[in-house]
Design a protein around this motif. Structure first.
Motif, short mmCIF file in Angstrom:
data_model
loop_
_atom_site.label_atom_id
_atom_site.label_comp_id
_atom_site.label_asym_id
_atom_site.label_seq_id
_atom_site.Cartn_x
_atom_site.Cartn_y
_atom_site.Cartn_z
N UNK A 110 2.73 -1.45 -4.46
CA UNK A 110 1.75 -0.43 -4.86
C UNK A 110 2.40 0.74 -5.59
N UNK A 111 3.29 0.42 -6.53
CA UNK A 111 3.98 1.44 -7.29
C UNK A 111 3.47 1.56 -8.73
N UNK A 112 2.33 0.96 -9.01
CA UNK A 112 1.73 1.10 -10.34
C UNK A 112 1.12 2.49 -10.47
N UNK A 113 1.23 3.07 -11.67
CA UNK A 113 0.69 4.41 -11.95
C UNK A 113 1.19 5.43 -10.95
N UNK A 114 2.45 5.30 -10.56
CA UNK A 114 3.04 6.20 -9.58
C UNK A 114 4.37 6.72 -10.12
N UNK A 115 4.64 7.99 -9.85
CA UNK A 115 5.92 8.55 -10.27
C UNK A 115 7.08 7.86 -9.56
N UNK A 116 6.83 7.38 -8.34
CA UNK A 116 7.89 6.68 -7.61
C UNK A 116 8.17 5.31 -8.20
N UNK A 117 7.18 4.71 -8.84
CA UNK A 117 7.44 3.47 -9.54
C UNK A 117 8.39 3.68 -10.70
N UNK A 118 8.21 4.78 -11.43
CA UNK A 118 9.10 5.10 -12.55
C UNK A 118 10.49 5.48 -12.06
N UNK A 119 10.57 6.04 -10.85
CA UNK A 119 11.86 6.45 -10.29
C UNK A 119 12.61 5.26 -9.70
N UNK A 120 11.92 4.47 -8.87
CA UNK A 120 12.57 3.38 -8.15
C UNK A 120 12.67 2.11 -8.97
N UNK A 121 11.90 2.03 -10.08
CA UNK A 121 11.90 0.80 -10.87
C UNK A 121 13.23 0.50 -11.52
N UNK A 122 14.03 1.52 -11.75
CA UNK A 122 15.33 1.31 -12.39
C UNK A 122 16.34 0.72 -11.42
N UNK A 123 16.18 1.03 -10.14
CA UNK A 123 17.09 0.48 -9.14
C UNK A 123 18.43 1.20 -9.13
N UNK A 124 19.38 0.62 -8.43
CA UNK A 124 20.72 1.19 -8.28
C UNK A 124 21.58 0.74 -9.46
N UNK A 125 22.19 1.69 -10.15
CA UNK A 125 23.06 1.38 -11.28
C UNK A 125 24.45 1.01 -10.77
N UNK A 126 24.75 -0.28 -10.82
CA UNK A 126 26.00 -0.78 -10.24
C UNK A 126 27.21 -0.23 -10.98
N UNK A 127 27.08 -0.04 -12.31
CA UNK A 127 28.20 0.51 -13.07
C UNK A 127 28.59 1.88 -12.54
N UNK A 128 27.61 2.70 -12.20
CA UNK A 128 27.89 4.02 -11.64
C UNK A 128 28.55 3.91 -10.26
N UNK A 129 28.14 2.92 -9.48
CA UNK A 129 28.77 2.71 -8.17
C UNK A 129 30.25 2.36 -8.35
N UNK A 130 30.56 1.52 -9.34
CA UNK A 130 31.95 1.14 -9.58
C UNK A 130 32.78 2.35 -9.99
N UNK A 131 32.22 3.21 -10.85
CA UNK A 131 32.92 4.44 -11.22
C UNK A 131 33.20 5.30 -10.00
N UNK A 132 32.20 5.46 -9.14
CA UNK A 132 32.36 6.29 -7.95
C UNK A 132 33.38 5.68 -6.98
N UNK A 133 33.34 4.37 -6.81
CA UNK A 133 34.28 3.70 -5.91
C UNK A 133 35.72 3.94 -6.37
#
Length: 294
Positions: free
Chosen positions: A138-161
């Motif tokens: 139920x994330x259609x037409x929701x700001x949280x859908x636009x926020x969570x739809x991208x997911x976790x950026x693994x490349x950024x996790x690798x940089x941080x690690x």
């Protein structure tokens, strides 16, 4: 007494300055050209007369974009998306990177989780399964859908690690001796020392959220839910003359698609151009330290 520079050193300084000026112009000229096209008349753009200065100066493209009532609503949605998305993404990145940067003795199964993240970075289920998942939650037409739809950026996790791995292990040992646990170690020691990395990843994330438009097209069923990039993209391809007045049609006929697109690009660049100077001093340190594998 300080000796004067040798002739070779002076020549190098001059060539270095000339080279940097050329690089600066190469970076600035595309932005300047886009601005010139957005401020030029339709006839001049169609004839290819626009080069380094606006021809037939006018603000019709900007009046078209800024005159729409939905523009400011979409702009606000994009601001909310960037703020919430950057905050959520940074929390997820730091929470994932800290345990993955520990030794195998501290976190025996970190290799399994790291391979899962890398696999998800290289392969995904595709747009249709992603859309079905977002709809079922139920994330259609929701700001949280636009926020969570991208997911976790693994490349950024690798940089941080990799950044966390380069921090001295003695800091963690001192924290444990003082009675601190992993949470205090992360919040009180690692994150304050990771300002270059955090600023770099935050900049990547902000630009990504600001420029992304496809998810707005898929997850929004009404125009009032569009983020800015989706709104200006749809406005360029869906000009409905049947709903326009005579004055609006006359104004639209004066516009050129290239001028309108250039105005959209320039408007979309402004927030990033404003934020970047405040974060760029951390950029080089964040990339350099995060790219060395420990």
């Amino acid at each position: 007494m300080i000796e004067n520079k040798s002739l070779g050193s002076k020549i190098f300084d001059v060539l270095n300055v000339v080279f940097l000026v050329i690089v600066m112009l190469i970076c600035i000229m595309p932005v300047w050209y886009v601005l010139c096209v957005s401020l030029s008349s339709r006839e001049a753009v169609n004839a290819g007369k626009v080069a380094f200065w606006p021809v037939g100066f006018n603000l019709l493209s900007y009046q078209k974009i800024l005159g729409e009532g939905e523009f400011f609503g979409s702009f606000l949605i994009s601001i909310k998306r960037v703020v919430l998305g950057t905050a959520v993404s940074m929390v997820c990145v730091l929470m994932a990177a800290f345990p993955l940067s520990r030794t195998k003795k501290q976190f025996p199964h970190k290799g399994i989780f790291m391979w899962i993240l890398v696999f998800c970075m290289l392969f995904n289920g595709g747009t249709v399964p992603w859309y079905i998942t977002m709809r079922n939650y139920h994330l259609m037409d929701s700001i949280w859908g636009l926020v969570l739809g991208t997911g976790l950026q693994v490349f950024n996790v690798i940089l941080a690690v990799n950044f966390f791995k380069n921090l001295p292990s003695e800091l963690e040992e001192a924290c444990f001796i003082d009675g601190g646990g992993p949470w205090r170690n992360l919040i009180s020691i690692y994150i304050p020392l990771a300002k270059p990395m955090v600023a770099t990843i935050a900049l990547f994330t902000m630009v990504m959220y600001w420029n992304e438009f496809f998810q707005g097209m898929v997850l929004s069923t009404r125009q009032s839910s569009y983020p800015l990039q989706t709104y200006i993209q749809q406005m360029a391809v869906t000009l409905d003359y049947s709903t326009m007045s005579v004055e609006q049609i006359a104004q639209a006929m004066k516009l050129n698609n290239l001028s309108l697109d250039s105005a959209k690009i320039f408007i979309a660049m402004i927030p990033v151009l404003i934020v970047y100077p405040f974060l760029q001093r951390y950029f080089v340190d964040g990339i350099t330290l995060g790219s060395v594998k420990g």
